[in-house]
Design an enzyme around this catalytic site. Sequence first.
Site, PDB file in Angstrom:
ATOM      1  N   GLY A  39      -0.962   5.646 -28.724  1.00 33.52           N
ATOM      2  CA  GLY A  39       0.167   6.481 -27.770  1.00 33.52           C
ATOM      3  C   GLY A  39      -0.587   7.001 -26.657  1.00 33.52           C
ATOM      4  O   GLY A  39      -0.362   8.031 -26.106  1.00 33.52           O
ATOM      5  N   TYR A  48      11.011  16.381 -36.838  1.00 30.70           N
ATOM      6  CA  TYR A  48       9.669  16.111 -36.237  1.00 30.70           C
ATOM      7  C   TYR A  48       8.473  16.939 -37.054  1.00 30.70           C
ATOM      8  O   TYR A  48       7.561  16.330 -37.358  1.00 30.70           O
ATOM      9  CB  TYR A  48       9.723  16.500 -34.777  1.00 30.70           C
ATOM     10  CG  TYR A  48       8.097  16.754 -33.991  1.00 30.70           C
ATOM     11  CD1 TYR A  48       7.625  15.434 -33.869  1.00 30.70           C
ATOM     12  CD2 TYR A  48       7.399  17.823 -34.147  1.00 30.70           C
ATOM     13  CE1 TYR A  48       6.301  15.487 -33.131  1.00 30.70           C
ATOM     14  CE2 TYR A  48       6.332  17.941 -33.531  1.00 30.70           C
ATOM     15  CZ  TYR A  48       5.661  16.542 -33.007  1.00 30.70           C
ATOM     16  OH  TYR A  48       4.475  16.687 -32.341  1.00 30.70           O
ATOM     17  N   ILE A  69      -0.983  13.675 -24.108  1.00 26.24           N
ATOM     18  CA  ILE A  69      -2.281  13.868 -24.810  1.00 26.24           C
ATOM     19  C   ILE A  69      -3.081  12.762 -24.827  1.00 26.24           C
ATOM     20  O   ILE A  69      -4.220  12.711 -24.639  1.00 26.24           O
ATOM     21  CB  ILE A  69      -2.390  14.878 -25.986  1.00 26.24           C
ATOM     22  CG1 ILE A  69      -1.866  16.197 -25.631  1.00 26.24           C
ATOM     23  CG2 ILE A  69      -3.613  14.814 -26.611  1.00 26.24           C
ATOM     24  CD1 ILE A  69      -1.307  17.237 -27.070  1.00 26.24           C
ATOM     25  N   GLY A  70      -2.405  11.708 -25.418  1.00 22.33           N
ATOM     26  CA  GLY A  70      -3.055  10.242 -25.293  1.00 22.33           C
ATOM     27  C   GLY A  70      -3.761  10.065 -24.069  1.00 22.33           C
ATOM     28  O   GLY A  70      -4.917   9.398 -24.014  1.00 22.33           O
ATOM     29  N   LEU A 111     -10.387   3.842 -30.409  1.00 23.66           N
ATOM     30  CA  LEU A 111      -8.871   3.412 -29.917  1.00 23.66           C
ATOM     31  C   LEU A 111      -8.360   4.429 -30.184  1.00 23.66           C
ATOM     32  O   LEU A 111      -8.296   5.437 -30.955  1.00 23.66           O
ATOM     33  CB  LEU A 111      -8.677   2.424 -31.069  1.00 23.66           C
ATOM     34  CG  LEU A 111      -7.310   2.089 -31.319  1.00 23.66           C
ATOM     35  CD1 LEU A 111      -6.588   1.376 -29.931  1.00 23.66           C
ATOM     36  CD2 LEU A 111      -6.973   1.229 -32.554  1.00 23.66           C
TER      37      LEU A 111
END
Length: 301
Positions: A10, A158, A15-16, A7
Amino acid sequence: MSKSIVLVTGAGTGIGHLSVKALARAGHTVYASMRDIHGRNAAKVRELRDWAFANGADVRAVELDVLSQASADAAVAAIVAERGRLDVVVHNAGHLVIGPTEAFTPEEIGKVFDTNFLGTQRVNRAVLPLMRRQQQGLVLWVSSSTTRGGFPPFLGPYAAAKAAMDSVAVTMAYELARFNIETSIVVPGAFTSGTDHFANAGHPADAATSAAYDARYHGLMDQVGARLTAMMPPEADPAAVADEIARIVGLPHGARPFRSIIDFPDDGVTAVTEVAERVREEFAERIGIADLLKPSLPAMD
């Protein structure tokens, strides 16, 4: 190499998205999760489906909003209903915000933490009961070189959220080890192209405070971006992160690296990590928990 059920959160962009393809090319069954797969992300789902068909790969879209525990629970339940197990979760979902830290309200910073930090906890609470029953699994975290390397200003919320996530990943590695659940932390450095990370970044709503900082720091982030671009070698492609994720997933259980760094501009994260990991391992030895540095099943009386 055994094939895994994976799984990826994103998975719509960056990158996902690249990781889904790298993992699927390696022969794994990959669930590409994102929000609103029948609405605003339907085109991304179609692109992945067409790519998978053309490449003989097994990619399946699954609805998952990391801001919702019910959504995370439903996504994992759907995977288990189809496949009977889940071997790997890749914590990739995140959202970049840029701006002077003062300009963000506490509520705005809370939303940054909700996506980048608390989202992983929601997914873990859906995934880990299954992995504990299986007595095996891999939790792979996509961290950031901002947690240990050098980084410019205006990334405060962030960077703080990513640091929190990284710290929890280390803590949970110990807590999951005796369930034979493995942890790997992949640490990308900065990429100035190849993703929509900066293009889709959020900004604080407080325009007046932002303007006050812009008067003193105008053009600084453009300057930093230009310097980073100049530092990038030709092979600096975010696909390298996806390839490393696929490599790690393909390794035998128990042989995966605890931390892997892909840092083309060399912001110092590698040097800091070498010291930090040595200290972490030595301290574990000193307090008698060295067995928690690797996944295993304890001998039961």
